[in-house]
Design an enzyme around this catalytic site. Structure first.
Site, short mmCIF file in Angstrom:
data_model
loop_
_atom_site.label_atom_id
_atom_site.label_comp_id
_atom_site.label_asym_id
_atom_site.label_seq_id
_atom_site.Cartn_x
_atom_site.Cartn_y
_atom_site.Cartn_z
N THR A 125 1.14 0.36 -4.44
CA THR A 125 -0.24 -0.29 -4.41
C THR A 125 -0.82 -0.17 -5.90
OG1 THR A 125 -2.69 -0.03 -3.35
CG2 THR A 125 -1.17 1.51 -3.74
N ASP A 126 -1.67 -0.95 -6.50
CA ASP A 126 -2.35 -0.47 -7.76
C ASP A 126 -2.31 0.50 -8.17
OD1 ASP A 126 -4.03 -1.68 -6.44
OD2 ASP A 126 -5.04 -3.43 -7.88
N GLU A 127 -3.68 1.50 -6.76
CA GLU A 127 -3.97 2.33 -6.77
C GLU A 127 -3.60 3.30 -7.01
OE1 GLU A 127 -6.62 3.48 -3.60
OE2 GLU A 127 -7.44 0.90 -2.78
N TYR A 153 -6.33 9.06 0.05
CA TYR A 153 -5.01 7.85 -0.15
C TYR A 153 -3.85 7.41 -1.34
CZ TYR A 153 -3.91 2.61 -0.12
OH TYR A 153 -2.68 1.14 0.37
N SER A 156 -1.05 9.99 -1.68
CA SER A 156 -0.33 9.63 -0.68
C SER A 156 0.40 8.54 -1.17
CB SER A 156 -0.40 9.61 0.87
OG SER A 156 -1.34 8.14 1.46
N LYS A 157 -0.48 7.86 -1.34
CA LYS A 157 1.36 6.69 -1.95
C LYS A 157 1.87 6.42 -2.69
CE LYS A 157 0.54 2.83 0.07
NZ LYS A 157 2.31 2.39 0.93
N ASN A 183 -4.75 -7.22 -0.95
CA ASN A 183 -5.07 -8.74 -0.81
C ASN A 183 -6.04 -8.80 0.18
OD1 ASN A 183 -1.33 -8.78 0.48
ND2 ASN A 183 -2.68 -7.95 -1.93
N VAL A 209 -22.98 -2.71 1.34
CA VAL A 209 -22.23 -2.76 -0.83
C VAL A 209 -22.22 -0.86 -0.81
CG1 VAL A 209 -22.23 -3.33 -2.77
CG2 VAL A 209 -22.90 -4.99 -0.73
N ARG A 276 -19.15 5.16 -2.37
CA ARG A 276 -17.48 6.06 -1.62
C ARG A 276 -17.31 7.49 -2.25
NH1 ARG A 276 -12.61 2.46 -1.73
NH2 ARG A 276 -12.78 2.01 1.03
N GLY A 278 -16.04 9.42 -4.95
CA GLY A 278 -14.78 9.35 -6.17
C GLY A 278 -14.31 8.06 -6.16
P1 NAD Z 1 -2.90 -2.01 8.08
O1 NAD Z 1 -3.26 -0.60 8.05
O2 NAD Z 1 -3.54 -4.22 8.44
O3 NAD Z 1 -1.62 -2.26 8.79
C1 NAD Z 1 -0.60 -1.38 8.73
C2 NAD Z 1 0.64 -0.88 9.48
O4 NAD Z 1 1.64 0.20 9.43
C3 NAD Z 1 -0.12 -1.10 11.67
O5 NAD Z 1 0.40 -2.04 11.76
C4 NAD Z 1 -0.02 0.45 11.79
O6 NAD Z 1 0.32 0.30 13.36
C5 NAD Z 1 1.47 0.68 10.84
N1 NAD Z 1 1.40 2.33 11.06
C6 NAD Z 1 1.25 3.11 11.04
N2 NAD Z 1 1.47 4.50 10.92
C7 NAD Z 1 2.86 3.77 11.21
C8 NAD Z 1 3.80 5.18 11.63
N3 NAD Z 1 3.71 6.61 11.49
N4 NAD Z 1 4.71 4.39 12.34
C9 NAD Z 1 5.31 2.95 11.88
N5 NAD Z 1 4.15 1.68 12.22
C10 NAD Z 1 3.14 3.27 11.55
O7 NAD Z 1 -2.38 -2.20 6.46
P2 NAD Z 1 -1.33 -3.40 5.21
O8 NAD Z 1 -3.50 -3.54 4.72
O9 NAD Z 1 -1.00 -4.59 6.13
O10 NAD Z 1 -1.31 -2.79 4.69
C11 NAD Z 1 0.54 -2.66 4.67
C12 NAD Z 1 0.89 -1.94 3.24
O11 NAD Z 1 0.56 -2.17 1.68
C13 NAD Z 1 0.45 -0.76 3.20
O12 NAD Z 1 1.35 0.19 3.07
C14 NAD Z 1 -0.44 -0.14 2.32
O13 NAD Z 1 -0.44 0.92 1.52
C15 NAD Z 1 0.15 -1.78 1.31
N6 NAD Z 1 -0.91 -2.49 0.31
C16 NAD Z 1 -2.48 -2.97 1.27
C17 NAD Z 1 -2.96 -3.50 0.37
C18 NAD Z 1 -4.03 -3.89 0.81
O14 NAD Z 1 -4.65 -4.66 -0.11
N7 NAD Z 1 -4.70 -4.35 2.03
C19 NAD Z 1 -2.59 -3.45 -1.13
C20 NAD Z 1 -1.42 -3.13 -1.61
C21 NAD Z 1 -0.69 -3.01 -0.98
O1 DAU Z 2 -5.85 -2.27 -4.34
C1 DAU Z 2 -5.12 -1.88 -3.07
C2 DAU Z 2 -5.71 -1.65 -2.62
O2 DAU Z 2 -6.51 -2.65 -1.97
C3 DAU Z 2 -4.58 -0.96 -0.77
O3 DAU Z 2 -4.13 0.37 -1.84
C4 DAU Z 2 -5.81 -0.77 0.16
O4 DAU Z 2 -4.83 -0.41 1.27
C5 DAU Z 2 -6.75 -1.64 0.36
O5 DAU Z 2 -7.58 -0.90 1.38
C6 DAU Z 2 -7.62 -1.74 -0.49
O6 DAU Z 2 -8.32 -0.94 -1.08
P1 DAU Z 2 -10.18 -1.00 -1.51
O7 DAU Z 2 -10.27 0.45 -1.44
O8 DAU Z 2 -10.42 -1.45 -3.30
O9 DAU Z 2 -10.34 -1.83 -0.38
P2 DAU Z 2 -11.76 -1.79 0.77
O10 DAU Z 2 -11.86 -3.47 0.71
O11 DAU Z 2 -12.22 -0.71 1.18
O12 DAU Z 2 -12.79 -2.45 -0.81
C7 DAU Z 2 -13.15 -2.85 -1.10
C8 DAU Z 2 -14.17 -2.54 -2.92
O13 DAU Z 2 -14.89 -2.81 -1.83
C9 DAU Z 2 -14.34 -1.17 -2.97
O14 DAU Z 2 -14.62 -1.36 -4.68
C10 DAU Z 2 -15.15 -0.84 -1.98
C11 DAU Z 2 -15.98 -1.56 -1.88
N1 DAU Z 2 -16.76 -1.32 0.17
C12 DAU Z 2 -16.06 -1.28 1.23
C13 DAU Z 2 -16.66 -1.43 1.87
C14 DAU Z 2 -15.27 -1.35 3.34
C15 DAU Z 2 -18.12 -1.87 0.28
O15 DAU Z 2 -18.92 -2.14 -1.04
N2 DAU Z 2 -18.98 -1.37 1.30
C16 DAU Z 2 -17.97 -1.37 2.13
O16 DAU Z 2 -18.46 -0.98 3.41
#
Ligand code: NAD
Ligand code: DAU
Length: 342
Positions: A125-127, A153, A156-157, A183, A209, A276, A278
């Protein structure tokens, strides 16, 4: 490369990836997923009878389970999506993030080494790059930006990425890392900003928000992330990191207003809540490397992607209503109860 093990394939991006690959390529896919709160096999119902697809319920932290699947299905490559993925949950408790994201990745790397697989791709992730200044729009995350982690989070990544890097350099294993921005799209768990806001608006509830709503994220349609991952898997150089982004920065508050507008709802539904802890201010990705070296580019612009997404959540209320019941509600109270009462 014929048989690909997709870990975490029942989650948001993993399930979109499996469907994208089966529709466009001739690989066999073994979906290895623990089915945590975020894993939902309904996401894959349309391809579950495809002969090229198998599901195995398993935990990436359990080496024997991983080894057994790798042997049984003659796995050639692993694409690791499995993770705890929600920042707010990592603030409420980091243990599962360390277990799955760090220890689980270590298990996969050990299996990669022992079994001599052809490829391993770590979906990161970009985080891991921390936060960008909001007043210097010309600064973007590149693959050379130093790792700076601000949430459990992202820590850990990043730890997993460092392990991947170490296993590449020490053991010369065929490892690739992708780092993508935020995404959005169908089947995203309604704890993340876009699906949560759509669901709340459709339910007639307030939209929470964080802070001043001026945090910035760079949004990419999920299918474009999937096409980038397969490109890196097929053509990427081992040991390299590839950033993936949409060149599409938005203030959170503007996204929320756009969603309300698309649903014909008023801005009086917005509720500013405690920030949130941090909270990273701005993410923005420079995708020049993957575009120039591998010829990838996104297919969807934000206008078309968000249109498809809002429509999907309107037409699939059953999916997210089911998901939002049970465990999710308990989490919702723990995360937002305190924020709203302040
Ligand atoms: P998600 O939370 O929707 O899905 C995670 C999946 O992993 C679930 O199906 C869960 O059951 C499975 N899982 C969790 N722990 C497990 C374990 N110990 N063994 C096997 N399976 C396990 O996550 P997502 O949003 O689809 O993200 C997928 C990956 O992409 C993650 O690694 C996340 O860090 C990365 N990522 C997400 C985003 C985003 O915007 N969502 C952006 C960049 C990178
Ligand atoms: O940048 C990639 C990351 O994007 C992934 O690695 C993570 O898995 C994914 O969860 C996501 O992280 P963010 O923290 O950016 O996503 P989230 O949807 O939780 O929040 C997006 C923005 O919106 C963030 O600035 C926090 C804000 N937010 C989020 C929630 C859930 C709110 O203002 N209100 C909310 O209730």
């Amino acid at each position: 490369m014929k048989n690909i093990m997709v870990t975490g394939g029942a989650g948001f991006i993993g399930s979109n990836f499996i469907k994208y690959v089966l529709a466009n390529f001739d690989y066999n896919i073994i979906n290895f997923d623990k089915l945590t709160y975020a894993g939902n096999l309904e996401n894959l119902s349309e391809i579950e009878s495809d002969k090229r697809y198998r599901f195995v319920k398993g935990d990436i932290c359990e080496k024997k389970e991983v080894e057994k699947t790798v042997e049984e299905y003659s796995i050639d490559a692993i694409v690791n999506f499995a993770a705890e993925s929600h920042v707010d949950r990592s603030i409420l408790g980091a243990k599962e993030f360390i277990n799955t994201n760090v220890m689980g990745t270590h298990v996969l790397l050990e299996v990669l080494k022992e079994k001599g697989l052809e490829k391993y791709l770590q979906v990161s992730t970009d985080e891991v790059y921390g936060s960008l200044p909001e007043d210097k729009k010309e600064i973007l995350f590149t693959e050379k930006t130093p790792i700076t982690t601000n949430s459990p989070y992202s820590a850990s990544k990043a730890s997993a990425d460092l392990l991947c890097n170490a296993f590449y350099h020490t053991f010369r294993l065929p490892i690739l890392i992708t780092r993508c921005s935020n995404n959005y799209g169908p089947y995203q768990f309604p704890e993340k900003l876009i699906p949560l806001m759509i669901a709340k608006a459709l339910n007639g509830e307030k939209l929470p928000v964080y802070g001043d709503g001026k945090n910035v994220r760079d949004w990419l349609y999920v299918q474009d992330h999937c096409s980038a991952i397969i490109k890196v898997l097929q053509e990427g150089t081992h040991g390299e990191v590839y950033n993936i982004g949409g060149n599409n920065e938005w203030y959170n508050i503007d996204i929320v207003k756009l969603i309300l507008d698309k649903l014909g709802k008023g801005e009086d539904m917005i509720q500013y809540v405690k920030d949130r802890p941090g909270h990273d201010r701005r993410y923005a990705i420079d995708s020049a490397k993957i575009m120039n070296e591998l010829g990838w580019s996104p297919e969807y612009n934000f206008e078309s992607g968000i249109e498809i997404t809002v429509k999907w959540y309107i037409e699939n209320m059953n999916w997210w209503k089911k998901v939002m019941s049970g465990e999710y509600l308990k989490y919702y109270e723990r995360n937002y109860g305190e924020k709203v009462n302040q």
